[in-house]
Scaffold this motif. Structure first.
Motif, PDB file in Angstrom:
ATOM      1  N   HIS A 195      63.061  76.709 -11.706  1.00 13.75           N
ATOM      2  CA  HIS A 195      63.257  76.201 -10.316  1.00 13.75           C
ATOM      3  C   HIS A 195      63.601  74.783 -10.145  1.00 13.75           C
ATOM      4  N   LYS A 196      64.841  74.646  -9.663  1.00  9.39           N
ATOM      5  CA  LYS A 196      65.342  73.274  -9.451  1.00  9.39           C
ATOM      6  C   LYS A 196      65.517  72.881  -8.222  1.00  9.39           C
ATOM      7  N   ASN A 197      64.895  73.626  -6.992  1.00  8.34           N
ATOM      8  CA  ASN A 197      64.904  73.495  -5.675  1.00  8.34           C
ATOM      9  C   ASN A 197      63.802  72.260  -5.191  1.00  8.34           C
ATOM     10  N   SER A 198      64.136  71.576  -4.203  1.00  7.74           N
ATOM     11  CA  SER A 198      63.101  70.844  -3.745  1.00  7.74           C
ATOM     12  C   SER A 198      61.991  71.393  -2.909  1.00  7.74           C
ATOM     13  N   TRP A 199      62.249  72.674  -2.297  1.00  8.76           N
ATOM     14  CA  TRP A 199      61.246  73.161  -1.690  1.00  8.76           C
ATOM     15  C   TRP A 199      60.885  74.709  -2.346  1.00  8.76           C
ATOM     16  N   ILE A 200      59.940  75.348  -2.077  1.00 10.05           N
ATOM     17  CA  ILE A 200      59.377  76.569  -2.765  1.00 10.05           C
ATOM     18  C   ILE A 200      58.502  77.489  -1.855  1.00 10.05           C
ATOM     19  N   GLY A 201      58.971  78.470  -1.600  1.00 11.77           N
ATOM     20  CA  GLY A 201      58.230  79.420  -0.899  1.00 11.77           C
ATOM     21  C   GLY A 201      57.596  80.748  -1.777  1.00 11.77           C
ATOM     22  N   PHE A 202      56.813  81.512  -1.026  1.00 13.21           N
ATOM     23  CA  PHE A 202      56.413  83.013  -1.428  1.00 13.21           C
ATOM     24  C   PHE A 202      56.301  83.681  -0.420  1.00 13.21           C
ATOM     25  N   GLN A 203      56.802  85.198  -0.554  1.00 14.72           N
ATOM     26  CA  GLN A 203      56.467  85.971   0.544  1.00 14.72           C
ATOM     27  C   GLN A 203      56.110  87.406  -0.177  1.00 14.72           C
ATOM     28  N   THR A 216      58.126  71.437  -3.432  1.00  7.55           N
ATOM     29  CA  THR A 216      58.072  71.701  -4.897  1.00  7.55           C
ATOM     30  C   THR A 216      56.686  70.949  -5.373  1.00  7.55           C
ATOM     31  N   ARG A 217      56.824  69.504  -4.915  1.00  6.81           N
ATOM     32  CA  ARG A 217      55.822  68.475  -5.492  1.00  6.81           C
ATOM     33  C   ARG A 217      54.427  69.029  -5.059  1.00  6.81           C
ATOM     34  N   SER A 218      54.448  69.333  -3.640  1.00  5.04           N
ATOM     35  CA  SER A 218      53.036  69.777  -3.196  1.00  5.04           C
ATOM     36  C   SER A 218      52.425  71.157  -3.750  1.00  5.04           C
ATOM     37  N   PHE A 219      53.607  71.991  -4.237  1.00  5.53           N
ATOM     38  CA  PHE A 219      53.057  73.379  -4.873  1.00  5.53           C
ATOM     39  C   PHE A 219      52.480  73.111  -6.100  1.00  5.53           C
TER      40      PHE A 219
END
Length: 1048
Positions: free
Chosen positions: A751-759, A864-867
């Motif tokens: 994962h190289k994106n600055s934000w991450i999400g889940f659904q 991503t950092r918060s994740f």
């Protein structure tokens, strides 16, 4: 047979039915022998036999000839006796109990010898032994498991239990009438239902009339069915066409009322269609319970029995068919059956099962009917107006001869008494004036042939068997005679027939019988389904307990819902079994096409064999070329080649490695995903979730198991990134958190994106996922940093179906976790932080009820950092929960967070814990409308002052705790069972320093090896050349320089 075991009465009847006797009591001699052979004669014969056997000169050939003659004569006698004929029926042969004397009076004097005796008593009782034992065992284990927990569990009923009913189509029929009636009562008991069908039909409006919604499923069986079956507590499948293939993990009750598949079983076996049979066996074994409306169908489907067969007797099929056909049996039907309009027809019917004494019963009934011959005087005995027809199947010539002998002895002329095949049952009952049930064998359900006769308003006379007395009032809706004294049937017949016609009393009884048969056994059927649901379905803690079967009001279950079907009479003629035959034809065609493909593949293998020979030759040529090339390279290396410095060689190697990495082919979605700020992951497990997963660059699937991955999709295998998920126990109990831990484990590699999400895929199944408009709004807010380090979510707790009472956060958590959510979280925090908190539940982190909402169903986005910070907190929290519950849950299958055995135990607590972390770590919580993309901040950050426990959820605290655990594991190597090290990376400062030292040592070692190698090369002694090769001159040039000798 599987789950259908012999009942209590079967054992006693088995011996008699087989002709056995008790030891010490030889069979009595035949009356015929007693009347012919006297005592003196028997003694003389016995002495002669004794002398013959003891005669010394009898050789072995005489012994063999005597035995052969004896057996030959015995076989002839048995074969040609009238009583030895047992006509065949396509059902199971039932043993019965030999009755005592006193029945039939002197009938034996008029009947031929060898017919046997009347056999009454209990037949084989088909009981769901395995099912009942399993239900009793589950109740016992559940009580023991809950007792071992030590903490009470409670039910917080906030929603109704939900049932899904699946049909092949909604054409009007007896099945629809029955299930509409059952659904109406279940709805009154507190159930909530929804109907799914592959084809629409006129019954759609009927279901909507009683408040049940109807959804269409894709008719193509190759398409995925986009229904989240986990939303329902149980499923009722009501058609062969809707076999339970898409159902995997919830209770399934399959209602089978069609015999079309049973008729094909023998054909499949003889034709070698083993794949079709195996498929149906798997489908039958998948259902928790297979329900049949009678005791004949389980026998027909015995090949598929896996111990889950259950019979709920009763169906409106017979009265429904009679009501919709409204057929008038006129003179043409009588003529086609060889009867005249003035004939008085008496039909004799019996059990669907075969047993040893039915021939004698027919004979005794005929003798009783013979008493009516006086009411039909006729000058010509061959044209008697009284006709008797006996319903039978597969009648043999021997049986016909025996019946003719009986009828002649009784006084009937030839042709007055005949057999009628079962195919003409409808016509026979339609033209009959009187129907007599002649079987005296007790059965488990009321005979359907009597229901049909009563629906046709025919006067019915039957023995007073227990099952018949249960539903028939003698003299009210039918006439009964003593089953232990069939001779009394004569008096009942004289009461029913007067002057050659049905008496006035008989007509009144027949009319009352028609009304009674309309709803016969409706109450037992409806109550049977209620009892079945009580035993099969285990309701979670948030579900309201429905009424029990005993609490159903009598008025609700007395009748079928006939009034709802009045408006669709013109469609009643539709063939209800056509759908069953259609699905069978589709499967057979598919099997034949597979067979053709296999044939073609076999043919292609032959071609491959010849092409393989050509490939062997090509391979030999290629090997020869490789050897030649290697020889040339070896020769080339022997010659002097210019060498560069070691630095140049090192750079060339690095360049080649980079080129190898650049050769990795990436698909379009991976390239698009690289340049976007957000990537949303969708955890899934199994093929049933595929229809709910997206295939765009914004989304990416992550499979919790290496099995069931989508072909051609860029999905992540979570089990390969986190070996813990190969353990089925933790894969089930962690759920989506298994995907969280797998992604966080060395996240920079994937994962190289600055934000991450889940659904969650279940959000898509409920149509609550992000729309295109909402996705655009979310991406815009992220790129512009509209809310900073925020926690975006789009599934609200106050709109969840489990929270209809609009409870606050901790009350909702208790409701879905058997009332023990707060205590479990409190103990986990005590173990996690190593502090002793008060047992008062108010010491939990505050989750205010300020009118805003919270996130559910693991559908959110954050940096991503918060994740990674949340995963750091979650790993320690999950470890504390596991240490608290593993032992008892692993031992008993129960945990304090569920009322029943639950493989997902604390997964419902993990579903909500992200809200506790986001709130107390001072993240802004923003709700995104999944339709419009409108955003609204929840629990405003400025209003949280004094409510947050930041000291327990700050990054510094969590990082310090994480390093302490890593140091303990790295240095102490504890041997206790410990989940935390298996959920991700183990890293602390000591690990960093040790790795840095190891890297430095490795670097120094490689550098020293390079220096040593260079020194060895420099000090290597080079061999001097042995001589110089001089190229010889050309032959022509050499001839000019030759010295010539000239003769003088």
């Amino acid at each position: 047979m599987g789950s259908l075991e012999d009942g209590g009465g079967a054992g006693a009847g088995a011996g008699a039915g087989a002709g056995g006797y008790k030891r010490g009591h030889p069979p009595p001699p035949s009356p015929l022998l007693r009347s012919v052979v006297g005592p003196t004669r028997r003694g003389s014969a016995r002495s002669r036999v004794a002398r013959f056997l003891l005669f010394e000169k009898v050789d072995y050939l005489q012994w063999i000839g005597t035995a052969a003659a004896f057996f030959f004569v015995t076989i002839l006698v048995v074969a040609f006796l009238p009583g030895s004929a047992v006509f065949e029926r396509p059902t199971m042969l039932l043993p019965s109990r030999r009755a005592g004397g006193g029945r039939g009076g002197g009938a034996e004097a008029l009947l031929p010898r060898g017919l046997g005796v009347v056999e009454t008593g209990e037949g084989v009782a088909l009981e769901p032994t395995r099912l009942r034992e399993r239900w009793a065992r589950e109740r016992r284990e559940e009580a023991d498991g809950l007792a071992k927990l030590g903490s009470p569990v409670r039910r917080f009923g906030v929603r109704k239990p939900r049932l899904a009913m699946v049909f092949g189509d909604l054409s009007p029929g007896a099945m629809q009438l029955q299930m509409v009636s059952v659904a109406s009562v279940l709805e009154a008991m507190g159930y909530e239902m929804k109907v799914f069908t592959f084809k629409d039909g006129p019954c759609t409006n009927i279901w909507r009339t009683i408040g049940v919604t109807v959804d269409l499923l894709p008719e193509d069986t190759d398409l995925h069915i986009s229904v989240d079956w986990l939303d329902y507590d149980g499923i009722l499948v009501n058609s062969i066409e809707a076999r339970p293939e898409p159902f995997k993990s919830i209770p399934v009750i399959w209602n089978v009322q069609e015999s079309s598949l049973a008729h094909r079983i023998s054909e499949y076996n003889s034709s070698g269609m083993i794949q079709i049979l195996d498929g149906w066996k798997e489908a039958f074994s998948r259902a928790n319970v297979i329900v049949f409306p009678n005791y004949v169908l389980p026998v027909m489907y015995a090949a598929f029995d896996s111990g889950n067969y259950f019979v709920i007797p009763g169906s409106p099929a017979v009265p429904f068919q009679d009501r919709i056909s409204a057929k008038s049996y006129d003179q043409d039907v009588r003529v086609s059956m060889g009867l005249s309009p003035s004939d008085f027809v008496i039909s004799i019917v019996g059990s669907q099962f075969s047993y040893g004494g039915f021939l004698m019963e027919e004979a005794l009934v005929l003798q009783a009917v013979g008493s009516l011959l006086q009411q039909y005087p006729s000058e010509n005995s061959t044209q008697l107006e009284l006709k008797v027809r006996i319903l039978a199947e597969n009648v043999t010539e021997k049986h016909r001869m025996a019946l003719e002998a009986v009828s002649l002895n009784v006084g009937f002329p030839r042709g007055a008494v005949e057999h009628v095949a079962s195919e003409d049952k409808d016509n026979l009952l339609g033209i009959s004036d009187l129907v007599i049930y002649g079987s005296c064998l007790n059965e488990q359900s009321f005979p359907s042939v009597l229901v049909q006769a009563m629906c046709l308003e025919k006067l019915v006379i039957a023995p007073d068997l227990e099952i018949i007395r249960k539903y028939i009032d003698d003299g009210m809706n039918a006439l009964l005679f003593p089953s232990k004294n069939i001779g009394k049937l004569t008096q009942v017949l004289l009461q029913a027939v007067s002057n050659g016609k049905i008496s006035v009393l008989g007509k009144k009884i027949a009319s009352a019988g028609k009304v009674h048969a309309k709803n016969l056994m409706a109450s037992e059927t409806i109550e049977g389904y209620a009892v079945l649901l009580e035993n099969v379905i285990k309701f979670p803690a948030e579900v309201l307990t429905p009424l029990t079967a005993g609490e159903i009001p009598v008025a609700l279950k007395q009748e079928w819902k006939w009034h709802l079907f009045e408006d669709v009479k013109h469609l009643y003629h539709m063939n209800g079994t056509l759908a069953g035959y259609n699905i069978l034809q589709k499967l057979e065609e598919k099997w034949r096409s597979n067979q053709m493909e296999d044939h073609h593949s076999n043919a292609s293998k032959i071609d491959d064999t010849f092409s393989l020979m050509a490939w062997e030759e090509e391979r030999a040529d290629e090997i020869a070329n490789i050897k030649k090339r290697l020889e040339e390279e070896e020769l080339k290396e022997r010659s002097e080649q210019p060498h560069g410095t070691w630095e140049e060689v090192y750079r060339n190697v690095k360049r080649v490695e980079r080129m190898k990495n650049d050769l990795h082919e990436r698909d379009d979605k991976e390239l698009e995903r690289t340049g976007q700020p957000l990537s949303i992951y969708e955890p899934f497990f199994g093929e049933g979730t595929w229809p709910f997963l997206h295939r765009s660059s914004l989304y990416r699937g992550i499979g919790l198991s290496s099995k069931g991955r989508r072909p051609g999709a860029d999905d992540i295998d979570a089990s390969s990134r986190l070996p813990l998920l190969n353990n089925g126990y933790y894969r089930d109990i962690l759920g989506e958190f298994g995907a969280f831990f797998a992604l966080a484990n060395r996240i920079d590699r994937i994962h190289k994106n600055s934000w991450i999400g889940f659904q969650s895929w279940r959000v898509t199944a409920r149509k609550a996922n992000l729309s295109k408009k909402a996705e655009t709004a979310l991406l815009e807010a992220i790129q512009t940093q509209k809310h900073g380090d925020a926690f975006y979510f789009w599934v609200r707790m106050d709109q969840d179906e489990r929270n209809l009472a609009s409870q606050d956060f901790w009350s909702f958590c208790d409701a879905i976790n058997a009332g023990n959510c707060r205590s479990a979280v409190l103990k986990a925090f005590q173990r996690m932080y190593g502090v002793q908190l008060d047992d008062d539940l108010h010491t939990l982190p505050l989750m205010p009820n300020d009118g805003d909402t919270w996130s559910v169903m693991q559908s959110w986005v954050l940096p991503t950092r918060s994740f990674l910070e949340f995963v750091m907190f979650s790993r320690m929290f999950v470890d504390a929960l596991d240490a608290q519950m593993y032992d008892k849950h692993h031992e008993t299958g129960h945990c304090i967070l569920s009322l029943h055995r639950d493989q997902h135990c604390y997964s419902r607590v993990l579903e909500l814990i992200v809200n506790v972390w986001a709130f107390h770590s001072s993240r802004r919580m923003v709700y995104v409308d999944p339709e419009t993309g409108a955003m609204q901040e929840q629990h405003l950050l400025n209003g949280r002052r004094g409510q947050m426990s930041i000291q327990w959820f700050s990054l510094a605290t969590l990082k310090s705790m994480d390093e302490d655990l890593a140091e303990e594991f790295d240095e102490d190597h504890p041997d206790r069972r410990w989940l935390w090290p298996k959920t991700g990376e183990v890293f602390w400062q000591g690990v960093y320093e040790r790795e840095r030292n190891m890297r430095q040592q490795e670097k120094e070692r490689r550098k020293q090896q390079s220096k040593d190698k260079i020194q060895r090369i420099k000090k290597r002694a080079r061999q001097k050349t042995l001589g110089r090769y001089i190229k010889p001159p050309p032959e022509d040039a050499g001839s000019l320089n030759d010295t010539r000798t000239v003769d003088r």
